[in-house]
Scaffold this motif. Structure first.
Motif, PDB file in Angstrom:
ATOM      1  N   ARG A 158       0.820  -1.207   0.000  1.00 57.71           N
ATOM      2  CA  ARG A 158       0.000   0.000   0.000  1.00 57.71           C
ATOM      3  C   ARG A 158       0.851   1.254   0.000  1.00 57.71           C
ATOM      4  NH1 ARG A 158      -3.982  -0.339   4.828  1.00 57.71           N
ATOM      5  NH2 ARG A 158      -2.644  -2.033   5.419  1.00 57.71           N
ATOM      6  N   THR A 159       1.958   1.212   0.650  1.00 66.14           N
ATOM      7  CA  THR A 159       2.783   2.407   0.738  1.00 66.14           C
ATOM      8  C   THR A 159       3.411   2.777  -0.590  1.00 66.14           C
ATOM      9  OG1 THR A 159       4.611   0.986   1.399  1.00 66.14           O
ATOM     10  CG2 THR A 159       3.317   2.014   3.159  1.00 66.14           C
ATOM     11  N   TYR A 165      -4.884   4.927  -2.068  1.00 64.15           N
ATOM     12  CA  TYR A 165      -5.450   4.865  -0.729  1.00 64.15           C
ATOM     13  C   TYR A 165      -5.372   3.455  -0.155  1.00 64.15           C
ATOM     14  CZ  TYR A 165      -9.240   3.664  -3.874  1.00 64.15           C
ATOM     15  OH  TYR A 165      -9.977   3.119  -4.894  1.00 64.15           O
ATOM     16  N   GLY A 166      -4.730   2.542  -0.854  1.00 65.37           N
ATOM     17  CA  GLY A 166      -4.458   1.230  -0.284  1.00 65.37           C
ATOM     18  C   GLY A 166      -5.424   0.137  -0.643  1.00 65.37           C
ATOM     19  N   GLN A 167      -6.487   0.427  -1.362  1.00 65.93           N
ATOM     20  CA  GLN A 167      -7.490  -0.583  -1.656  1.00 65.93           C
ATOM     21  C   GLN A 167      -7.080  -1.448  -2.835  1.00 65.93           C
ATOM     22  OE1 GLN A 167     -11.686  -0.097  -0.609  1.00 65.93           O
ATOM     23  NE2 GLN A 167     -11.943   0.328  -2.775  1.00 65.93           N
ATOM     24  N   GLN A 168      -7.338  -2.763  -2.755  1.00 70.48           N
ATOM     25  CA  GLN A 168      -7.017  -3.683  -3.833  1.00 70.48           C
ATOM     26  C   GLN A 168      -8.171  -4.645  -4.052  1.00 70.48           C
ATOM     27  OE1 GLN A 168      -3.153  -5.608  -3.912  1.00 70.48           O
ATOM     28  NE2 GLN A 168      -2.524  -4.399  -2.155  1.00 70.48           N
ATOM     29  N   VAL A 169      -8.292  -5.139  -5.288  1.00 72.03           N
ATOM     30  CA  VAL A 169      -9.284  -6.154  -5.610  1.00 72.03           C
ATOM     31  C   VAL A 169      -8.640  -7.216  -6.490  1.00 72.03           C
ATOM     32  CG1 VAL A 169     -11.359  -4.751  -5.360  1.00 72.03           C
ATOM     33  CG2 VAL A 169     -10.085  -4.686  -7.510  1.00 72.03           C
ATOM     34  N   GLY A 170      -9.159  -8.430  -6.424  1.00 69.62           N
ATOM     35  CA  GLY A 170      -8.664  -9.515  -7.246  1.00 69.62           C
ATOM     36  C   GLY A 170      -9.823 -10.360  -7.739  1.00 69.62           C
ATOM     37  N   ALA A 171      -9.670 -10.973  -8.908  1.00 74.57           N
ATOM     38  CA  ALA A 171     -10.732 -11.781  -9.495  1.00 74.57           C
ATOM     39  C   ALA A 171     -10.166 -13.119  -9.933  1.00 74.57           C
ATOM     40  CB  ALA A 171     -11.371 -11.059 -10.685  1.00 74.57           C
ATOM     41  N   TYR A 195     -14.523 -16.475  -8.204  1.00 75.88           N
ATOM     42  CA  TYR A 195     -14.549 -15.858  -6.884  1.00 75.88           C
ATOM     43  C   TYR A 195     -13.836 -14.521  -6.949  1.00 75.88           C
ATOM     44  CZ  TYR A 195      -9.579 -16.699  -5.945  1.00 75.88           C
ATOM     45  OH  TYR A 195      -8.204 -16.669  -5.989  1.00 75.88           O
ATOM     46  N   SER A 196     -13.996 -13.727  -5.905  1.00 75.52           N
ATOM     47  CA  SER A 196     -13.359 -12.413  -5.838  1.00 75.52           C
ATOM     48  C   SER A 196     -12.797 -12.206  -4.444  1.00 75.52           C
ATOM     49  CB  SER A 196     -14.367 -11.309  -6.154  1.00 75.52           C
ATOM     50  OG  SER A 196     -14.974 -11.505  -7.422  1.00 75.52           O
ATOM     51  N   VAL A 197     -11.829 -11.316  -4.349  1.00 74.78           N
ATOM     52  CA  VAL A 197     -11.194 -11.010  -3.072  1.00 74.78           C
ATOM     53  C   VAL A 197     -10.822  -9.539  -3.071  1.00 74.78           C
ATOM     54  CG1 VAL A 197      -8.904 -11.646  -3.907  1.00 74.78           C
ATOM     55  CG2 VAL A 197      -9.391 -11.749  -1.447  1.00 74.78           C
ATOM     56  N   ALA A 198     -10.812  -8.926  -1.899  1.00 68.48           N
ATOM     57  CA  ALA A 198     -10.503  -7.497  -1.829  1.00 68.48           C
ATOM     58  C   ALA A 198      -9.850  -7.146  -0.509  1.00 68.48           C
ATOM     59  CB  ALA A 198     -11.774  -6.674  -2.007  1.00 68.48           C
ATOM     60  N   ILE A 199      -8.971  -6.165  -0.568  1.00 66.28           N
ATOM     61  CA  ILE A 199      -8.450  -5.518   0.628  1.00 66.28           C
ATOM     62  C   ILE A 199      -9.049  -4.122   0.646  1.00 66.28           C
ATOM     63  CG2 ILE A 199      -6.424  -4.635   1.831  1.00 66.28           C
ATOM     64  CD1 ILE A 199      -4.787  -6.831   0.513  1.00 66.28           C
ATOM     65  N   GLN A 224      -2.021  -5.943   2.906  1.00 69.44           N
ATOM     66  CA  GLN A 224      -1.553  -4.877   2.031  1.00 69.44           C
ATOM     67  C   GLN A 224      -1.360  -5.277   0.571  1.00 69.44           C
ATOM     68  OE1 GLN A 224       2.272  -3.402   3.132  1.00 69.44           O
ATOM     69  NE2 GLN A 224       3.357  -5.302   2.675  1.00 69.44           N
ATOM     70  N   ALA A 225      -1.302  -6.561   0.240  1.00 74.41           N
ATOM     71  CA  ALA A 225      -1.107  -6.969  -1.155  1.00 74.41           C
ATOM     72  C   ALA A 225      -1.773  -8.312  -1.374  1.00 74.41           C
ATOM     73  CB  ALA A 225       0.383  -7.060  -1.488  1.00 74.41           C
ATOM     74  N   LEU A 226      -2.264  -8.559  -2.593  1.00 76.27           N
ATOM     75  CA  LEU A 226      -2.914  -9.837  -2.872  1.00 76.27           C
ATOM     76  C   LEU A 226      -2.757 -10.224  -4.331  1.00 76.27           C
ATOM     77  CD1 LEU A 226      -5.756  -9.252  -4.540  1.00 76.27           C
ATOM     78  CD2 LEU A 226      -6.528  -8.479  -2.306  1.00 76.27           C
ATOM     79  N   GLY A 227      -2.968 -11.508  -4.588  1.00 73.07           N
ATOM     80  CA  GLY A 227      -2.956 -12.046  -5.942  1.00 73.07           C
ATOM     81  C   GLY A 227      -3.987 -13.150  -6.039  1.00 73.07           C
TER      82      GLY A 227
END
Length: 441
Positions: free
Chosen positions: A9-10, A40-46, A50-54, A92-95
């Motif tokens: 995020r940083t 602003y630090g927000q993340q999404v994954g698909a 299914y889906s995932v989000a920070i 803070q991070a995703l895949g």
């Protein structure tokens, strides 16, 4: 579909292809998947379904198909609406891969969960992992990317680490035996859509082939700024701005039956066991890998694409495949990209959202038609990040809201069942996921 890699995020952005601005950057998957993050630090994954989000508050959420990959331990086939995973506000991070997910916490620890028959979760087993599990004890992980059944990660020192399936050389390490014999199905296939089952995969039987690695291992000594995981191939940009590719070189399903040449311009090869440089440019910045096409951004804001183009997913105005990166239009303000199964998404610096390729599920428009050039979606100028799955998309806006559209067969759109009653419900325009909006916090 897939895959992706994200920066902390940083850092203010993530590569894809995810992996996710999801995708925006490196890294789907997926076999078509991806994810990315905003300032602003927000993340999404698909993933596949299914889906995932920070969220901006650092909490981790998931929704959709729950038979293998969502990470929710409840014995339900679908997670709908979104639910929080574990506790804490330190993600803070995703895949997001096809059926497995990777994530990094602010303390630099690496976590994985989901289907694991090829060791893609990274916990030194081939057993299904229903909930997030810490991988090793290292505390310097920075970004991650998940493909169909392999995983990539970059540490804070820029070193590249890979694990999971290597039958096509997608780990970039020729020391991992790539024999092709199998011991049959390692994990049961998901139940047919419309049928329910509470059964979880059994422990994996011994494998005949060892074309996988179940724990992260370093690849070479180069330093990397971003990586992306496709179906059975990988991409990476080194810190010197050079672009690299390795893994499968799938046959393009086209009239001439030629192969799309990884890396661009070279003679077609069935697979590349080690990273090979693509072209001579030293200004590459972000990448994302779809099922069998790729997107990349240069430092000047130009957009490039190559690979399969049957559905117009390259955005070049034709259906002609490209063996090497070709520029998409003349724009110089692209900043976020996502490559799905047969479609692509991007966000420009002015906050507008664009899409191209197959739009039957993935994008607003008339089902059955393909868009061969980037087409603006709506008129909003507040889009921040995008993620492309197999047949659905997830995106964020600068106000912290999360939106989704496309196929909803596994509940991957995250909307209340009362508004999406049918498993076959297709969202033809972005819809707000109210449970994840700032007002719902």
């Amino acid at each position: 579909m897939l895959n992706l890699s994200f920066l902390p995020r940083t850092a203010g952005f993530a590569p894809a292809l995810s992996c996710l601005r999801i995708l925006a950057l490196s890294v789907g998957l997926l076999a078509g998947l991806s994810g990315q993050q905003a300032a602003y630090g927000q993340q999404v994954g698909a993933g596949a379904a299914y889906s995932v989000a920070i969220r901006a508050d650092g909490t981790l959420w998931t929704w959709g198909d729950n038979r293998y990959e969502s990470g929710w331990s409840d014995e339900k086939d679908k997670v709908e609406p979104p639910v929080a995973l574990l506790s804490g506000t330190t993600w803070q991070a995703l895949g997001a891969g096809e059926t497995h997910t990777l994530a990094v916490r602010t303390d630099g620890t690496l976590w994985g969960w989901g289907q694991n028959q090829r060791g893609q979760v990274g916990n030194n087993t081939t057993s299904y992992r229903p909930t997030p599990t810490q991988l090793g004890s290292a505390t310097n992980w920075r970004s991650v990317a998940a493909g169909a059944a392999h995983s990539l990660a970059v540490r804070a020192d820029g070193t590249l680490w890979t694990w999971g399936d290597n039958q096509k050389g997608q780990l970039g390490d020729p020391t991992v035996n790539r024999a092709s014999s199998h011991a049959g199905e390692i994990q049961p296939k998901p139940a047919a859509r419309g049928k329910t089952t509470n059964a979880k995969p059994a422990a994996s039987p011994p494998l005949v082939n060892k074309a996988y690695r179940a724990v992260p291992a370093q690849v070479g000594v180069a330093t990397w700024q971003s990586v992306a995981a496709g179906g059975t191939y990988s991409l990476g940009v080194q810190t010197n701005g050079t672009l690299w590719a390795w893994g499968s070189n799938p046959e393009l399903v086209a009239d001439d039956q030629e192969q799309w040449g990884f890396p661009g311009g070279q003679e077609p090869k069935p697979e590349l066991a080690v990273p090979v440089r693509v072209g001579s440019a030293t200004t590459w910045q972000r990448i994302d890998a779809g099922s069998n096409h790729a997107l990349a951004l240069r430092q000047d804001g130009t957009l490039w694409a190559w690979g399969n183009n049957q559905a117009g997913q390259l955005g070049t105005g034709t259906n002609t495949f490209a063996k090497e990166p070709v520029q998409v239009g003349t724009g110089t303000t692209w900043q976020s990209i996502a490559a799905g199964e047969s479609f692509s998404l991007a966000v420009r610096a002015d906050g507008t959202l664009w899409a191209w390729g197959n739009i039957a599920y993935h994008k607003p428009g008339t089902p059955g038609n393909d868009w061969t050039t980037p087409t603006q979606i709506g008129t909003a100028t507040t889009w921040a990040t995008v993620a492309a799955g197999s047949k659905h998309a997830v995106a964020t806006q600068t106000d912290g809201t999360i939106w989704s559209w496309g196929d909803n067969g596994g509940g991957q759109l995250g909307h209340q069942p009362s508004t999406h009653v049918s498993d076959s419900r297709v969202g033809t325009s972005p819809e707000l996921i109210t449970e994840l909006s700032p007002k719902a916090r």
